[in-house]
Design a protein around this motif. Structure first.
Motif, short mmCIF file in Angstrom:
data_model
loop_
_atom_site.label_atom_id
_atom_site.label_comp_id
_atom_site.label_asym_id
_atom_site.label_seq_id
_atom_site.Cartn_x
_atom_site.Cartn_y
_atom_site.Cartn_z
N LEU A 144 0.81 -1.21 0.00
CA LEU A 144 0.00 0.00 0.00
C LEU A 144 0.85 1.27 0.00
O LEU A 144 0.45 2.29 -0.57
N LYS A 145 2.04 1.22 0.61
CA LYS A 145 2.93 2.39 0.60
C LYS A 145 3.31 2.76 -0.83
O LYS A 145 3.29 3.94 -1.19
N ALA A 146 3.66 1.77 -1.61
CA ALA A 146 4.05 2.03 -3.00
C ALA A 146 2.88 2.59 -3.80
O ALA A 146 3.04 3.55 -4.56
N LYS A 147 1.72 2.00 -3.62
CA LYS A 147 0.54 2.46 -4.37
C LYS A 147 0.13 3.87 -3.94
O LYS A 147 -0.23 4.70 -4.79
N ALA A 148 0.20 4.16 -2.65
CA ALA A 148 -0.13 5.51 -2.17
C ALA A 148 0.86 6.53 -2.73
O ALA A 148 0.46 7.65 -3.11
#
Length: 191
Positions: A144-148
């Motif tokens: 989720l960090k990468a997508k955010a």
């Protein structure tokens, strides 16, 4: 094949990128604090980029600690990431020299966006090579960090033309998201 050469090459490229950035900081003529004032935007852009490169170096290190070996696809995915990171000195200098004007701030975001996409591709390539049940796949999960980060960059780029400083705030938010090394990988590796 082993991962040692990939790690060493990547570390060397990142060291050169940081060296290029610091060499772009020009020494002012004069011996008082007033001569430093015009350099503040250049220095701030350098600090932001140094933090981003540090984040990439740290997280790249964690990625490679969670794998055993590499193949040709991984080497190319890694080169793709290094290509985008190698453009950071250029956009850093342009943004700082132009006091965070809209177009340089937007292009800075484009480079950050493509570096993030390249990092995401590298992660997927590593997972594909090592399997969906690998240590790395387990550690990253849905990432989720990468997508955010990708979403924040995509918002910041057009926003730069309306408010360059607000776009920079979004870049700083992404940096804060990633400042703490990827503890998911550390946790899995320590078990």
């Amino acid at each position: 094949m082993g991962k040692g050469r990939l790690e060493a090459f990547s570390d060397g490229v990142l060291a050169i990128i940081i060296t290029i950035m610091v060499l772009e900081l020009k020494v002012p003529h004069g011996d008082n604090l007033a001569v430093l004032r015009p350099l503040i935007p250049v220095f701030l852009s350098y600090v932001l980029s140094f933090v981003f490169l540090g984040i990439y170096w740290n997280n790249h290190h964690h990625l490679l600690q969670a794998i055993r070996h590499v193949n040709g696809r991984i080497l190319w995915a890694n080169l793709h990431l290094l290509f985008w990171l190698s453009l950071i000195p250029f956009v850093t200098g342009w943004m700082g020299e132009n006091h965070f004007a809209a177009l340089p701030v937007a292009l800075y975001g484009v480079v950050l966006l493509f570096a993030a996409v390249a990092y995401f591709i590298l992660s997927l390539t590593l997972i594909s090579h090592h399997g969906k049940d690998s240590t790395l796949a387990t550690a990253l999960g849905k990432d989720l960090k990468a997508k955010a980060s990708l979403v924040l960059y995509a918002v910041a780029i057009p926003l730069a033309f309306a408010n360059a400083w607000l776009a920079c705030v979004l870049y700083i938010i992404v940096a804060f998201i990633w400042l703490i090394p990827d503890l998911r990988i550390e946790k899995i590796l320590s078990q």
